[in-house]
Design an enzyme around this catalytic site. Structure first.
Site, PDB file in Angstrom:
ATOM      1  N   ASP A 344       0.824  -1.212   0.000  1.00 39.49           N
ATOM      2  CA  ASP A 344       0.000   0.000   0.000  1.00 39.49           C
ATOM      3  C   ASP A 344       0.864   1.271   0.000  1.00 39.49           C
ATOM      4  OD1 ASP A 344       0.845  -0.796   2.580  1.00 39.49           O
ATOM      5  OD2 ASP A 344      -0.535   0.627   3.493  1.00 39.49           O
ATOM      6  N   GLU A 345       0.288   2.307  -0.531  1.00 40.76           N
ATOM      7  CA  GLU A 345       0.809   3.678  -0.409  1.00 40.76           C
ATOM      8  C   GLU A 345       2.307   3.793  -0.688  1.00 40.76           C
ATOM      9  OE1 GLU A 345      -2.109   5.607   2.903  1.00 40.76           O
ATOM     10  OE2 GLU A 345      -0.707   4.113   3.675  1.00 40.76           O
TER      11      GLU A 345
HETATM   12  C1  ACM Z   1      -3.760   1.235   4.552  1.00 41.16           C
HETATM   13  O1  ACM Z   1      -4.655   1.666   5.300  1.00 41.16           O
HETATM   14  N1  ACM Z   1      -2.726   1.986   4.234  1.00 41.16           N
HETATM   15  C2  ACM Z   1      -3.814  -0.110   4.013  1.00 41.16           C
END
Ligand code: ACM
Length: 534
Positions: A344-345
């Site tokens: 993620d991110e």
């Molecule tokens: C997330 O909340 N960055 C998966």
């Protein structure tokens, strides 16, 4: 005067008569309170699939024991001991586990494998409660374990007190037939932003078990800390584990401690999914080993709460040696099928580099005999068969995953994030995705939230707790409860059987249970708590 007496006498008789009727009524009511006879009047969470009341009452007494027939799997004895361990401290009845072939008698509990009933699957169970014996039957030990959680909830709340209460320990008679909607019913705990030790995690697992949840996803690494010992890269914890958000002292699990937690989970039919978040969310690792950085320079440790600023060097073979070592060591500690690679991110990883990295990380996970799960962004890579995409932010990512044959785990931040505040007055939590009151947390259906994501595409539901704002488990409990039981019910109970108006009444009666277990839950004003909240 005569006249007066003549009227008073019959009146007295009438009053006496009414008093007798009232006494009988009250005794009847009291009888109901102490000797429940209506199995449909329960407050079991998650709501069972079917309940057939029989109108009488079963009682645990000083003569009661837990019976397991000879030839049963060994695990049943462990489950029997677990049940005795839950019931004895509060009932003082000294239930023993009997395995020598004696038959159960009045007031006994029988745990038995073998319904041959396919619909019950791996985790389903049947409870047969007569005035004489309470029988829990299932295809598998996991089903027996889920079934005894229902038994606990059918007993008075004081069964959770842990100190001897008066009882009576009675349960209405009838039959419960029950099995889960989804195979994956879990939570994620972020032990990276703030570290929570094995005791906290085990206490959490006790509660997950109580609500029939079966997955604990541990977010073991992030910018602020690396929380699992990796013997081939020791500085990850020696350096990378030594702080947390706000500058506290952090911490990490030794492999031995982690193994203990995995065992504790298995005894509760819970699978731990370990997450190493990559290639972003890696500042703690980057700070521990300069060679993992593009440019070869290690950054300082980080104790703030920003996201999206770190990345592994995705074009360096050292990075893949690192990933291989980490995944190998973690796979060896993991009996479960999945390893979570985060994903993620990764805002400072170029898109091509990101896809290249995720593809290689997937190969590494597979080479160690495990399957991949990751946050929804991983759908930009070429997913392997058997991959699970965890939908948290972008439905189009999850759908992209589906179109590659992946299954979806539902954790939409707007509904399922335990770290979101309840409302503007919440004392912990964030609000970037939503305010999630207890009704918002309950009132959604994973199978209809995104039109393209159907029931058959979904492995289940997970409620993540990110821990930027909570530094003790007591604080975490404020965010976890009372939303957790609702997520458990979404994962277990068919959507058409769920209604907020009916659920909130059942949840109210769990207030007392949570109080007796010293759980620091949020007293939502939407619930008429029992006992009442001043
Ligand atoms: C997330 O909340 N960055 C998966």
């Amino acid at each position: 005067m005569e006249n007066l007496i003549r009227t008073i006498k019959p009146m007295k008789k009438l009053i006496n008569g009414m008093a007798t009727v009232l006494t009988v009524l009250l005794a009847g009511l009291a009888g109901c309170a102490t000797e429940p006879t209506d199995l449909s009047g329960n407050s079991i969470i998650p709501k069972p699939v079917s309940i057939t009341p029989a109108g009488e009452s079963f009682a645990l007494t000083a003569k009661s024991d837990i019976f397991i027939m000879p030839g049963s799997p060994e695990e049943l004895t462990s489950i029997g001991n677990y049940l005795a361990g839950k019931l004895n401290p509060s009932t003082g009845l000294g239930l023993e586990v009997i395995t020598d072939g004696r038959k159960p008698g009045k007031g006994d509990i029988l745990l038995a494998i073998g319904t041959g009933d396919e619909e019950l699957g791996e985790e389903g169970y049947e409870l047969n409660i007569t005035g004489k014996v309470l029988t829990v039957t299932a295809n598998k030990p996991a089903g027996i374990f889920r079934g005894i959680q229902t038994v606990r909830q059918l007993l008075p709340p004081e069964v959770e007190a842990g100190t001897v209460g008066e009882g009576p320990w009675t349960i209405p008679t009838g039959t419960i037939r029950d099995f889960p909607l989804y195979g994956h019913r879990g939570v994620m705990l972020d032990v990276a932003r703030h570290f929570f030790g094995p005791e906290d995690v085990m206490r959490y697992m006790d509660q997950l078990a109580k609500y029939k949840m079966n997955v604990l996803h541990l977010h073991l690494s992030d910018d602020q800390g690396w929380r699992i010992e990796i013997k081939s890269w020791p500085n990850l914890t020696v350096h990378g584990g030594k702080t947390e958000v706000g500058g506290g002292e952090g911490g990490f699990y030794t492999q031995e401690e982690y193994t203990q937690m995995v065992k504790y989970a298995a005894e509760r039919y819970i699978t731990i999914i370990p997450e190493i978040d990559m290639p972003g969310h890696t500042n703690a690792a980057l700070s521990s080993y300069p060679e993992l950085n593009t440019g070869g320079k290690a950054p300082e440790l980080y104790t703030g709460i920003k996201v999206g600023f770190s990345t592994l060097d995705t074009r360096s073979e050292t990075t893949y040696k690192f990933v291989d070592d980490v995944i190998r060591e973690i796979a060896a500690l993991t009996p479960g099928k999945y390893i979570h690679i985060g994903g993620d991110e990764s805002h400072v990883t170029k898109p091509d580099d990101y896809v290249y990295f995720i593809n290689r990380a997937q190969d590494i996970v597979e080479s160690h005999g495990k399957s991949v799960t990751g946050w929804d962004e991983i759908a930009h890579a070429t997913l392997k068969p058997g991959t699970v995409v965890q939908y948290w932010a972008r439905a189009e990512n999850a759908v992209m995953g589906l179109n590659q044959g992946a299954k979806v785990l539902m954790s939409p931040a707007k509904y399922a994030y335990l770290d979101m505040k309840y409302d503007t007055a919440s004392i912990f939590g964030l609000n970037w995705a939503a305010y999630i009151e207890v009704d918002d947390a309950y009132n959604w259906d994973p199978a209809t939230l995104v039109p393209e994501i159907k029931k058959e595409n979904i492995v289940g539901i997970e409620a993540p707790l990110w821990t930027e704002t909570v530094s003790t488990f007591k604080e975490a409990e404020y965010l976890i409860y009372p939303r957790l039981p609702g997520y458990a019910e979404i994962g277990w109970t068919p959507a058409e059987m769920r209604s907020w108006d009916e659920y909130r009444v059942r949840l109210a009666s769990h207030g007392k249970r949570m109080e007796l277990m010293d759980i620091g839950f949020y007293r939502s004003p939407l619930i008429e708590w029992e006992p009442a909240v001043e």
